[in-house]
Scaffold this active site. Structure first.
Site, PDB file in Angstrom:
ATOM      1  N   LYS A  30      -7.774  17.420  -0.515  1.00 37.96           N
ATOM      2  CA  LYS A  30      -7.116  17.232  -1.812  1.00 37.96           C
ATOM      3  C   LYS A  30      -8.055  17.623  -2.963  1.00 37.96           C
ATOM      4  O   LYS A  30      -7.666  18.355  -3.872  1.00 37.96           O
ATOM      5  CB  LYS A  30      -6.687  15.755  -1.918  1.00 37.96           C
ATOM      6  CG  LYS A  30      -5.864  15.410  -3.127  1.00 37.96           C
ATOM      7  CD  LYS A  30      -5.042  14.162  -2.868  1.00 37.96           C
ATOM      8  CE  LYS A  30      -5.806  12.877  -3.116  1.00 37.96           C
ATOM      9  NZ  LYS A  30      -6.014  12.588  -4.541  1.00 37.96           N
ATOM     10  N   SER A  31      -9.286  17.148  -2.903  1.00 37.65           N
ATOM     11  CA  SER A  31     -10.245  17.464  -3.985  1.00 37.65           C
ATOM     12  C   SER A  31     -10.471  18.967  -4.089  1.00 37.65           C
ATOM     13  O   SER A  31     -10.488  19.539  -5.183  1.00 37.65           O
ATOM     14  CB  SER A  31     -11.600  16.806  -3.694  1.00 37.65           C
ATOM     15  OG  SER A  31     -11.509  15.427  -3.822  1.00 37.65           O
ATOM     16  N   ARG A  35      -9.245  21.876  -7.184  1.00 35.92           N
ATOM     17  CA  ARG A  35     -10.243  22.777  -7.787  1.00 35.92           C
ATOM     18  C   ARG A  35      -9.884  24.232  -7.520  1.00 35.92           C
ATOM     19  O   ARG A  35     -10.068  25.092  -8.381  1.00 35.92           O
ATOM     20  CB  ARG A  35     -11.627  22.446  -7.236  1.00 35.92           C
ATOM     21  CG  ARG A  35     -12.165  21.125  -7.811  1.00 35.92           C
ATOM     22  CD  ARG A  35     -13.229  20.526  -6.926  1.00 35.92           C
ATOM     23  NE  ARG A  35     -13.911  19.385  -7.516  1.00 35.92           N
ATOM     24  CZ  ARG A  35     -13.472  18.123  -7.479  1.00 35.92           C
ATOM     25  NH1 ARG A  35     -12.324  17.842  -6.900  1.00 35.92           N
ATOM     26  NH2 ARG A  35     -14.170  17.144  -8.031  1.00 35.92           N
ATOM     27  N   GLY A 103      -5.101  11.199 -10.884  1.00 34.45           N
ATOM     28  CA  GLY A 103      -6.232  11.101 -11.815  1.00 34.45           C
ATOM     29  C   GLY A 103      -7.044  12.388 -11.812  1.00 34.45           C
ATOM     30  O   GLY A 103      -7.525  12.837 -12.853  1.00 34.45           O
ATOM     31  N   GLN A 177     -14.821  13.612 -11.016  1.00 38.66           N
ATOM     32  CA  GLN A 177     -13.740  14.106 -11.880  1.00 38.66           C
ATOM     33  C   GLN A 177     -14.283  14.381 -13.282  1.00 38.66           C
ATOM     34  O   GLN A 177     -13.971  15.408 -13.886  1.00 38.66           O
ATOM     35  CB  GLN A 177     -12.615  13.078 -11.956  1.00 38.66           C
ATOM     36  CG  GLN A 177     -11.880  12.913 -10.637  1.00 38.66           C
ATOM     37  CD  GLN A 177     -10.868  11.788 -10.649  1.00 38.66           C
ATOM     38  OE1 GLN A 177     -10.796  11.029 -11.619  1.00 38.66           O
ATOM     39  NE2 GLN A 177     -10.105  11.660  -9.581  1.00 38.66           N
ATOM     40  N   ASP A 329     -13.294   6.488  -1.722  1.00 41.59           N
ATOM     41  CA  ASP A 329     -11.906   6.632  -1.269  1.00 41.59           C
ATOM     42  C   ASP A 329     -11.682   6.066   0.134  1.00 41.59           C
ATOM     43  O   ASP A 329     -10.540   5.879   0.559  1.00 41.59           O
ATOM     44  CB  ASP A 329     -11.500   8.115  -1.267  1.00 41.59           C
ATOM     45  CG  ASP A 329     -11.419   8.682  -2.675  1.00 41.59           C
ATOM     46  OD1 ASP A 329     -11.273   7.883  -3.624  1.00 41.59           O
ATOM     47  OD2 ASP A 329     -11.506   9.909  -2.825  1.00 41.59           O
ATOM     48  N   LYS A 356      -8.710   2.358  -9.602  1.00 39.83           N
ATOM     49  CA  LYS A 356      -8.126   3.479  -8.854  1.00 39.83           C
ATOM     50  C   LYS A 356      -6.597   3.395  -8.945  1.00 39.83           C
ATOM     51  O   LYS A 356      -6.072   2.706  -9.806  1.00 39.83           O
ATOM     52  CB  LYS A 356      -8.614   3.433  -7.403  1.00 39.83           C
ATOM     53  CG  LYS A 356     -10.096   3.756  -7.268  1.00 39.83           C
ATOM     54  CD  LYS A 356     -10.367   5.208  -7.606  1.00 39.83           C
ATOM     55  CE  LYS A 356     -11.835   5.553  -7.480  1.00 39.83           C
ATOM     56  NZ  LYS A 356     -12.145   6.887  -7.984  1.00 39.83           N
ATOM     57  N   ARG A 360      -7.945  -1.703  -6.071  1.00 39.18           N
ATOM     58  CA  ARG A 360      -8.054  -1.664  -4.602  1.00 39.18           C
ATOM     59  C   ARG A 360      -8.749  -2.890  -4.011  1.00 39.18           C
ATOM     60  O   ARG A 360      -8.497  -3.234  -2.860  1.00 39.18           O
ATOM     61  CB  ARG A 360      -8.736  -0.375  -4.138  1.00 39.18           C
ATOM     62  CG  ARG A 360      -7.798   0.807  -4.274  1.00 39.18           C
ATOM     63  CD  ARG A 360      -8.324   2.069  -3.629  1.00 39.18           C
ATOM     64  NE  ARG A 360      -7.284   3.097  -3.694  1.00 39.18           N
ATOM     65  CZ  ARG A 360      -7.504   4.394  -3.722  1.00 39.18           C
ATOM     66  NH1 ARG A 360      -8.741   4.852  -3.683  1.00 39.18           N
ATOM     67  NH2 ARG A 360      -6.498   5.249  -3.781  1.00 39.18           N
TER      68      ARG A 360
END
Ligand code: S3P
Length: 447
Positions: A30-31, A35, A103, A177, A329, A356, A360
């Site tokens: 995902k990250s 990008r 986010g 981020q 995460d 988050k 969490r």
């Protein structure tokens, strides 16, 4: 079946399983996918991205960039072709951008928006509207943008961009981020932009910018890491880029295999960038048999095949300090492994977990308590003495994808039935989660 395919499916019921088996390939990280979409847009020319994440979050990134005039085309093989427009080619959006639950989308794309010479609005869903944005507003305003936010901190944001100048910025919170946001803004700024990190965070932005020919200077001392770039550089396209499988998604299956018996799961082509793999180190420290094979480097990112088999978990685990940024995460799923540990599992210095997709720490403590687990809550973490028996219960995802998936895994070792209300949140990062679990041998009931 993808739970999103049927809007009626929102809760999942799960029972204890007799081991999980199979070889799987997971969608792209995902990250890295966020990008890839953003950086390919800033490059000049065509890129083709394979194994782009299927996460709803990453679709939001593409939708936002499309509204800024970047052409994206989806191929039959699931790849995306992007016609990068360069720093000068974005056009003004004719409506408010929507980052949804993401986010990463909102914070990183704001670096681009700050570089554009007009006003852009960006909003998010109910959860994102509660997450702090001061951390990007401060550096972007120091670079010359003006930003309006609800209560000066929360989305929606109105970003009046353009005419940026480089700054030297020391991050007050360890956040990849925020680092990425400032570096992306730096590409649009006059002069040099430097970001100083007190604790190293994931470095996918840096690796990918280098792939596109950006000259990036890094300096590492015992106390900090600094990353600098000069604005106005032309980025070449990413070209043909295959995104490595998501190690944060893999973590759910690794833990599921470790704590159920007899299990043997393999996950192919997973990103093992060392800024992301503390979860594997911790699982091994707990006695988990996690194997890494076929290691290679693809587009500057380390990739490998991972395997996990049923294991007895044992040890005294105390997670605090710099490792937290590298694990943030994976703490929800580690908390499930912790219930099976012969020993004590403590997390401290993890305040960031409170801001988050849900709080969490609260979500973990509340759901574990409902399942009969004794857990101590701290302002910055929690402590579990294991091993403990889990009882099936009705738990809540709190609209948080990682809580939904972590507690589905908890259901695999609980006595009786566990219902995860709001389980469809899993699609925010892994729409295939329940399918893969079913294919590996779990019985998943969808309602
Ligand atoms: C991410 C960074 C982390 C992480 C998030 C993805 C990224 O957030 O929790 O899921 O892709 O850069 P922070 O930067 O807020 O720590």
């Amino acid at each position: 079946m993808n739970p999103l395919a049927d809007p009626g499916i929102s809760s999942v019921r799960i029972r204890a399983c007799h081991g999980l088996k199979g070889d799987f390939r997971l969608p792209g990280d995902k990250s890295i996918s966020h990008r890839a979409a953003m950086i390919a847009s800033i490059g000049i020319g065509a890129s083709r991205i394979y194994n782009y994440s299927t996460a709803r979050d990453c679709q939001n990134t593409i939708e936002c960039l499309t509204m800024l005039g970047v052409p994206f085309r989806r191929g039959d093989d699931g790849s995306f072709t992007v016609e990068g427009v360069g720093t000068d080619g974005f056009r003004q959006a004719n409506a408010c951008l929507d980052a949804g639950n993401s986010g990463s989308t909102l914070r990183m794309i704001s670096g681009i928006l700050a570089g554009l010479p007009y006003c852009t609005e960006i909003q998010g869903d109910e959860s994102l509207a509660r997450r702090p944005m001061r951390r990007i507003i401060d550096p972007l305003e120091a670079m010359g943008a003006r930003i309006e936010a609800r209560d000066e901190n929360f989305p929606p944001l109105r970003i009046f961009g353009g005419n940026l100048h480089g700054i030297e910025y020391a991050l007050p919170v360890a956040s990849a981020q925020v680092k990425s946001c400032v570096l992306l803004a730096g590409l649009f700024a006059a002069g040099r932009t430097t970001v100083i990190e007190p604790t190293p965070t994931r470095n996918h932005t840096e690796l990918m910018l280098r792939e596109c020919g950006v000259e990036l200077m890094t300096e590492k001392t015992a106390e900090q890491m600094s990353i600098s770039l000069t604005g106005g550089q032309c980025l070449r396209p990413l070209g043909e880029y295959t995104v490595a499988g998501d190690v944060s998604s893999a973590a759910f299956f690794l833990v599921a295999a470790l704590i159920t018996d007899p299990s043997d799961m393999a996950l192919k082509h997973i990103g093992i960038n060392t800024s992301r793999t503390a979860v594997i180190d911790v699982l091994r420290q707990m006695g988990g048999q996690v194997l890494t094979g076929n290691q290679r480097v693809v587009h500057g990112e380390q990739v490998a095949d991972l395997g996990a088999t049923s294991s007895r978990l044992e040890g005294e685990i105390e997670l605090s300090g710099p490792i937290i940024a590298n694990l943030i995460d994976e703490i929800p799923i580690l908390s499930i492994a912790a219930t099976q540990l012969h020993g004590t599992f403590t997390v401290r210095d993890a305040h960031e977990l409170r801001v988050k997709e849900s709080d969490r720490i609260r979500s973990i403590v509340d759901n574990l308590s409902r399942m009969g687990v004794d857990v101590d809550e701290y302002e910055d973490g929690f402590r579990i003495e294991g091993p403990q028996k889990l009882h099936g219960a009705r738990v809540d995802s709190y609209g948080d994808h990682r809580i939904a998936m972590a507690f589905t895994v908890a259901g695999l070792i609980a006595e009786g039935e566990t219902e995860i209300v709001g389980a469809d949140a899993a699609a925010v990062s892994l729409p295939e989660f329940f399918d893969i679990l079913s294919e590996s041998g779990a019985t998943v009931g969808r309602h």
